[in-house]
Every structure is written in C-alpha cells, then in structure tokens.
Design a protein around this motif. Structure first.
Motif, PDB file in Angstrom:
ATOM      1  N   TYR B  14       0.848  -1.195   0.000  1.00 25.95           N
ATOM      2  CA  TYR B  14       0.000   0.000   0.000  1.00 25.95           C
ATOM      3  C   TYR B  14       0.882   1.244   0.000  1.00 25.95           C
ATOM      4  N   TYR B  15       0.416   2.289  -0.680  1.00 27.73           N
ATOM      5  CA  TYR B  15       0.956   3.632  -0.441  1.00 27.73           C
ATOM      6  C   TYR B  15      -0.173   4.416   0.187  1.00 27.73           C
ATOM      7  N   GLY B  16      -0.142   4.582   1.480  1.00 26.80           N
ATOM      8  CA  GLY B  16      -1.276   5.197   2.154  1.00 26.80           C
ATOM      9  C   GLY B  16      -2.476   4.288   1.994  1.00 26.80           C
ATOM     10  N   SER B  17      -3.531   4.812   1.406  1.00 29.70           N
ATOM     11  CA  SER B  17      -4.723   3.983   1.240  1.00 29.70           C
ATOM     12  C   SER B  17      -4.776   3.347  -0.148  1.00 29.70           C
ATOM     13  N   LEU B  18      -3.770   3.707  -0.980  1.00 29.31           N
ATOM     14  CA  LEU B  18      -3.752   3.157  -2.331  1.00 29.31           C
ATOM     15  C   LEU B  18      -3.085   1.787  -2.324  1.00 29.31           C
ATOM     16  N   GLN B  19      -3.840   0.767  -2.739  1.00 28.83           N
ATOM     17  CA  GLN B  19      -3.236  -0.557  -2.798  1.00 28.83           C
ATOM     18  C   GLN B  19      -2.594  -0.747  -4.154  1.00 28.83           C
ATOM     19  N   SER B  40       1.381   1.538 -17.430  1.00 25.41           N
ATOM     20  CA  SER B  40       1.977   2.419 -16.440  1.00 25.41           C
ATOM     21  C   SER B  40       1.123   2.454 -15.181  1.00 25.41           C
ATOM     22  N   GLY B  41       1.767   2.378 -14.045  1.00 26.08           N
ATOM     23  CA  GLY B  41       1.051   2.430 -12.775  1.00 26.08           C
ATOM     24  C   GLY B  41       0.527   1.090 -12.316  1.00 26.08           C
ATOM     25  N   SER B  42       0.869   0.004 -13.043  1.00 22.22           N
ATOM     26  CA  SER B  42       0.327  -1.298 -12.672  1.00 22.22           C
ATOM     27  C   SER B  42       1.084  -1.918 -11.500  1.00 22.22           C
ATOM     28  N   GLY B  43       2.213  -1.326 -11.110  1.00 19.49           N
ATOM     29  CA  GLY B  43       2.921  -1.824  -9.936  1.00 19.49           C
ATOM     30  C   GLY B  43       4.174  -2.622 -10.261  1.00 19.49           C
ATOM     31  N   LYS B  44       4.646  -2.566 -11.514  1.00 20.09           N
ATOM     32  CA  LYS B  44       5.823  -3.352 -11.900  1.00 20.09           C
ATOM     33  C   LYS B  44       7.058  -2.913 -11.126  1.00 20.09           C
ATOM     34  N   SER B  45       7.291  -1.597 -11.111  1.00 14.14           N
ATOM     35  CA  SER B  45       8.476  -1.104 -10.389  1.00 14.14           C
ATOM     36  C   SER B  45       8.366  -1.416  -8.912  1.00 14.14           C
ATOM     37  N   THR B  46       7.186  -1.213  -8.373  1.00 16.35           N
ATOM     38  CA  THR B  46       7.000  -1.462  -6.946  1.00 16.35           C
ATOM     39  C   THR B  46       7.328  -2.905  -6.603  1.00 16.35           C
ATOM     40  N   PHE B  47       6.864  -3.825  -7.426  1.00 11.65           N
ATOM     41  CA  PHE B  47       7.140  -5.234  -7.146  1.00 11.65           C
ATOM     42  C   PHE B  47       8.640  -5.517  -7.228  1.00 11.65           C
TER      43      PHE B  47
HETATM   44  N1  LIG Z   1       6.506   6.449  -3.303  1.00  8.21           N
HETATM   45  C1  LIG Z   1       5.220   6.404  -3.701  1.00  8.21           C
HETATM   46  N2  LIG Z   1       4.257   7.010  -2.994  1.00  8.21           N
HETATM   47  C2  LIG Z   1       2.964   6.962  -3.380  1.00  8.21           C
HETATM   48  N3  LIG Z   1       2.534   6.315  -4.470  1.00  8.21           N
HETATM   49  C3  LIG Z   1       3.453   5.679  -5.227  1.00  8.21           C
HETATM   50  C4  LIG Z   1       4.839   5.694  -4.885  1.00  8.21           C
HETATM   51  N4  LIG Z   1       5.508   4.976  -5.815  1.00  8.21           N
HETATM   52  C5  LIG Z   1       4.577   4.554  -6.688  1.00  8.21           C
HETATM   53  N5  LIG Z   1       3.345   4.951  -6.352  1.00  8.21           N
HETATM   54  C6  LIG Z   1       2.096   4.629  -7.053  1.00  8.21           C
HETATM   55  O1  LIG Z   1       2.006   3.230  -7.134  1.00  8.21           O
HETATM   56  C7  LIG Z   1       1.446   2.833  -8.379  1.00  8.21           C
HETATM   57  C8  LIG Z   1       2.353   1.828  -9.023  1.00  8.21           C
HETATM   58  O2  LIG Z   1       3.559   2.449  -9.329  1.00  8.21           O
HETATM   59  P1  LIG Z   1       4.748   1.706 -10.078  1.00  8.21           P
HETATM   60  O3  LIG Z   1       5.849   2.690 -10.207  1.00  8.21           O
HETATM   61  O4  LIG Z   1       5.041   0.437  -9.409  1.00  8.21           O
HETATM   62  O5  LIG Z   1       4.113   1.428 -11.509  1.00  8.21           O
HETATM   63  P2  LIG Z   1       4.814   0.892 -12.809  1.00  8.21           P
HETATM   64  O6  LIG Z   1       4.035  -0.286 -13.247  1.00  8.21           O
HETATM   65  O7  LIG Z   1       6.253   0.702 -12.592  1.00  8.21           O
HETATM   66  O8  LIG Z   1       4.557   2.063 -13.834  1.00  8.21           O
HETATM   67  P3  LIG Z   1       5.519   2.686 -14.933  1.00  8.21           P
HETATM   68  O9  LIG Z   1       5.396   1.820 -16.150  1.00  8.21           O
HETATM   69  O10 LIG Z   1       4.951   4.036 -15.153  1.00  8.21           O
HETATM   70  O11 LIG Z   1       6.894   2.728 -14.374  1.00  8.21           O
HETATM   71  C9  LIG Z   1       1.229   4.097  -9.165  1.00  8.21           C
HETATM   72  O12 LIG Z   1      -0.139   4.438  -9.071  1.00  8.21           O
HETATM   73  C10 LIG Z   1       2.084   5.114  -8.469  1.00  8.21           C
HETATM   74  O13 LIG Z   1       1.487   6.383  -8.571  1.00  8.21           O
END
Ligand SMILES: Nc1ncnc2c1ncn2[C@@H]1O[C@H](COP(=O)(O)OP(=O)(O)OP(=O)(O)O)[C@@H](O)[C@H]1O
Ligand SMILES: [Mg+2]
Lengths: 293, 254
Positions: B14-19, B40-47
């Motif tokens: 989660y980022y705050g309330s955003l899952q 974009s925004g699907s969570g690839k980087s986060t994972f």
């Molecule tokens: N540090 C953060 N604080 C709050 N929200 C974040 C943070 N990092 C990422 N997010 C949110 O988390 C979601 C997933 O982000 P992420 O970077 O994992 O996506 P992504 O699949 O890598 O996208 P992209 O192809 O644009 O790199 C997005 O909605 C982004 O706005």
C-alpha cells in the motif's frame, strides 16, 4: 553604440535620476567634509594599522573564525544527518539544538560559556578526574564554543538543504549495491551535497569574521579587544575603531574575492567541466584567482 | 539450490490507502529470464523494488533463494531485519534503474569498484582489475576514466550494469533499463543484457521492448492494477493473449 543601429530617436530623458544623483553626491560631500574636519586624528588610525597588538589581534580573529567555522561545519553535518534519521529521539535532539542555538543571541551564548563556572564549579567524571571550570574555560575556549556551536546550528540547515538536493535515486542505487546507510551518506550523498553546501558556507565564514568580534566580551584577544585595550589607555576611541574597521574590510574583501570564484564555479551546476574534476580539484581551482575562462 | 530463485506469495503493498500490489504470486527459477510487462502504474516497479527491499511489503511473503526478504522467521514469528542485515541480503541481488543512477562524482571505474571495496572490503588492486574486466565485458574498456556526465545514456547504462555485476549477484533486476534512452542507443544495452542472459544469469526485467522479451525471455508476466493477469512463455502471451486486458495492452504497444 551598436554601429549599425539605424533608428534615430531622442532617448527618454531621466531628469529624476540627475536630481537624485546630485542630492546623493551633495550628502556624500557633507559627510566626508564633516569627518575630515571632525575631531579625528587619522594619523593615529594609520599608525595603529600595523601595530603589533592590532596585527596579532587580526591573526587571532582569523584563527578563531577558521576554527569556529570548522567546528560549525562538523556540528552542522552531524546535526543535519541526525535530522534525517528515522530515530525520532535522534532527530528531535537535532531539532532542539538547531532551534535553541538559532533562537538565542550568540553574544548571550558566549557569555554563558564564559561564565559556566557559575553553574559547574568543577567539570569531570565523578571519582575519576575533575578540573576547575574557571581555569578550563579560557577566553579562547569560550569563544570557540560560543561561536562554533552557534554556527553549527546554522550550518545544519545549509547541510540539510544540500542533502535534500541530492537525487533520491543515488541513495537507492547505493542501497541496492549493499552499502549501509552510513556509507551511503558518507560516500555517495555528502560528496554530492557539497555542490550546494560550499557556496553558502563561504558566506557564513565571511559573516563569522565579523561576528567573531563579539568574542571581545569574553576577553578573547581578537581584533576588537586589542583595539579596546589600546584606546582605553590613550582614549583614541574612534581612531582605533576605524583601524579595526579597516582590518575587517581587508579580511572580508579578501575572502569575498575567493567567495566570488567559489560561487561562480558552483552555480554552474553539474556542467561537464565541473564534474570532470575531483572535489578538491574544484576547490583548488576556485581559489586560483584570475583564471580566465 | 532446489527451490526457485524468487518466490512471491500474495505480495501486497500500500501507499497510504492506495493498494498498489494486490497479491502477487509468481516464481522465478534459477537461470530464468522473466519479463514483466504491463501498463503504467500497474505496480511493476514497486514489485521489483520489493524484491530487494527498497520497498517494504505490507502483506504476503517474498523469498529470494529461500530466504525471506526483509524479515526473519523465528519460532513462527516474523522479525523485521536490521538495516545491516538488509544490506547484506541485497548483495545477492543487482539492480539496474531506468535513469542509471550512476554516482556522478566518480569515474566509470570508481562506480564499478565502489561496492566491492566499500562493502566486501576487496583490495583496491584486485577490485580494479575485476572492474576493468567488467567494463571490457560491457564494451567500455576505453571509458574507465570518464565521469558519467561525459558518457552517453547507453554507455551510462552499460556502466550501471557492470557496477551491479561487480557484486557477483545471483539475481539481476532491471527496471525499464532502456526507457530513458534515445532509440539508437537501446540496442547496445539490450545486447549486453542478452549476453548476460546467455551466461545463465537469473533476471527479472521490466520492459516495453517486446522484441527483446520474445527473443531473450523465458517467461512473460503481464501485470495490471497490482495483480498478475496472465503469464506464460513470451511467444504465447504475445501472440495468443488470453485476457481482454492483455489484448488491449498489447494492441497498444505492439
Ligand atoms: N513512493 C510512492 N508514494 C505513493 N505512491 C506511489 C509511490 N511509488 C509509486 N506509487 C504509485 O504506485 C502505483 C504503481 O507504481 P509503479 O511505479 O510500481 O508502476 P509501474 O508499473 O512501474 O509504472 P511505470 O510503467 O509508469 O513505471 C502508481 O499508481 C504510483 O502512482
Ligand atoms: Mg516503473
């Protein structure tokens, strides 16, 4: 002026400016005339400019400014790093330090250090060693602690801005390589923060040259106290105050020239030329005057 | 080692309330090259960042070479790791970033030597020799004295790969390594990655380079809105997507 300007027009006449300039010049003439006719012996001012007491006071001013600034930089780095700590106690202590020492006058701080023996007659580790505070807290030490610890609080904010200016990706890359948080700060973040930290630090030092005159209140033999010592016996008060003013002008001017080059170099940002030099190389290059570019 | 290199079970973030991650399950076998794609925004980087604990996960488990990432399990209870332990856990994992993140105050050679000398306490001479070998391997032997600011994007990214390899990782993570590059520089970076894959390195690659994925990838995972929508061999996913969301995404990027 530009040889090929082909517009022929009467430029705007700025009569107001002429009047303003005339008034200012008139006031200046009055002022200079007043001081030249006043009860001041300029010969004395000059004569003392190179007097041993004054010159040694000047060296002490320079010395205490350098040492206090160095102490300030050290404390500033520590406090700034503590501020960024995840440990709430650590960061609160740093916050308090900055708040307290920026919020009280440095003259008061100097006097408190100097009179510390009133609070703690002796200092030491109970049962191991102990010293008489009064003999320990020399004017030099009081001046160093008063000026340096105060400066540290200001430097902390400057260092913090510097740390904040470094891209977070740098920290991530360092962490991903397995560098510990301490190593990341020391090897990766701080060296890059220098670009932002160094120019304002130069300014702080130039201010320190002047602020150090407050140390005369704790009997430290800097420039001002040397003059006070002389004029309290010969009563040439203004003459000697002018003498030290001249010295302060010399010191601040010399270091301002260095500062100019420092700022010009660092304001250029991470240009390729800047980056291709090591940090020390950069500083050395800054201090080399008259470099043409 | 018997188990998978990476094992994710129900990973949530989660980022705050955003899952951002809503339960990711996937395995990366040793030697596998997995390409992670998705909008974009699907969570690839986060994972990806959870795998080396640049982000702390909020739920589920993530293991690298059988060890929990960021936590320790003792008597059925989870204990959070100290920064030092996390740092040592990261030694097995190399990461390459979209924006290179080279250290601008160090030369290419110093960038590559930094972690071996500072973290593994390697002797300078030995680290230097290995760093030169690595730079040679990515085709930049002649650039070892150059600062990042003097290198092209493609060269910087190749230095960044060499820097990650200097720690002899067992797993390499790539987060859109070619997205910040001019098109003509993409190839040189993909070539280095292809060589790396051929040498048997386990790799997780977030990328939009479908050609690379098809040619080099062993598997492909399509993510959307924090879940794995579809996975399989790159050829199957790319030419025969099963889910409407995958089809919609691929029709835009292909
Ligand atoms: N540090 C953060 N604080 C709050 N929200 C974040 C943070 N990092 C990422 N997010 C949110 O988390 C979601 C997933 O982000 P992420 O970077 O994992 O996506 P992504 O699949 O890598 O996208 P992209 O192809 O644009 O790199 C997005 O909605 C982004 O706005
Ligand atoms: Mg991303």
């Amino acid at each position: 002026m530009t040889g090929n300007a082909d517009i022929v027009a009467v430029p705007v006449r700025h009569y107001g400016r002429w009047v303003g300039a005339a008034v200012v010049i008139a006031l200046l003439v009055v002022l200079v005339y007043g001081f030249s006719q006043g009860n001041i012996d300029y010969g004395t001012t000059w004569q003392y400019f190179t007097a041993d007491t004054i010159v040694s006071g000047m060296w002490n001013t320079l010395l205490i400014s350098l040492l206090a600034q160095a102490l300030g930089v050290g404390l500033g780095v520590v406090a700034a790093v503590m501020r960024t700590s995840k440990n709430p106690v650590t960061s609160a202590v740093a916050w308090f330090y900055i708040w307290f020492f920026r919020g009280t006058p440095v003259l008061v701080q100097l006097l408190v250090w100097y009179n510390l023996s009133l609070v703690f007659p002796t200092i030491g580790l109970p049962g191991i060693a102990s010293w008489d505070t009064n003999s320990l807290m020399t004017p030099f030490l009081a001046a160093l602690l008063g000026l340096g610890i105060n400066e540290g609080a200001y430097m902390a904010e400057i260092v913090r801005a510097g740390i904040g200016s470094v891209d977070h990706g740098q920290t991530e890359a360092a962490h991903a390589l397995g560098l510990s948080p301490t190593k990341t700060m020391r090897r990766i973040v701080l060296p890059q923060a220098m670009r932002v930290i160094i120019p304002p630090t130069g300014n702080e030092f130039i201010n320190m040259l002047k602020t150090s005159s407050l140390a005369y209140a704790v009997q430290f033999d800097e420039l001002l106290l040397s003059a006070v010592g002389i004029y309290s016996s010969n009563l040439m008060v203004i003459e000697l105050l002018f003498t030290v003013s001249l010295w302060y002008l010399v010191l601040t001017s010399v270091f301002s020239v260095g500062q100019y080059y420092l700022e010009r170099r660092f304001s250029r940002g991470t240009s390729r030329a800047t980056r291709s030099r090591g940090l020390l190389g950069q500083v050395a290059a800054n201090l080399r005057l008259g470099r043409t570019r | 080692m018997t188990g998978p290199m990476v094992e994710a079970r129900g990973v949530r973030k989660y980022y705050g309330s955003l899952q951002v991650l809503r339960g990711i399950d996937l395995d990366v076998a040793e030697g596998e090259v997995m390409c992670l794609v998705g909008p974009s925004g699907s969570g690839k980087s986060t994972f990806l960042r959870c795998i080396n604990h640049l982000e702390r996960l909020d739920g589920g488990t993530l293991r690298v070479r059988g060890r929990l990432v960021g936590f320790e399990e003792r008597k059925g209870k989870l204990y959070e790791m100290r920064e030092r332990e996390i740092a040592s856990q990261r030694l097995d994992i190399g990461m390459v970033f979209q924006r290179f993140n080279l250290f601008p105050h160090m030369t290419a050679l110093q960038n590559v030597m930094e972690a071996p000398v500072q973290v593994r306490r390697e002797k300078t001479a030995a680290a230097r020799k290995r760093a030169l070998d690595l730079l040679e391997r990515v085709g930049l032997a002649d650039k070892c004295g150059a600062y990042p600011g003097m290198l092209s994007g493609g060269q910087q990214q190749r230095v960044a790969i060499a820097r990650a390899l200097a720690m002899e990782p067992k797993l390499m993570l790539f987060d859109e390594p070619t997205s910040a590059l001019d098109p003509e520089l993409v190839g040189e970076v993909l070539d280095v990655m292809r060589q790396l894959a051929e040498s048997g390195m386990t790799m997780v690659v977030v990328t939009h380079e479908m050609g690379f994925a098809r040619e080099v990838g062993d598997s492909m995972v399509f993510m959307d809105q924090g879940v794995v929508v579809e996975s399989g061999s790159p050829k199957d996913v790319l030419s025969n997507p099963q889910h409407a969301r995958t089809q919609a995404f691929l029709s835009k990027v292909l």
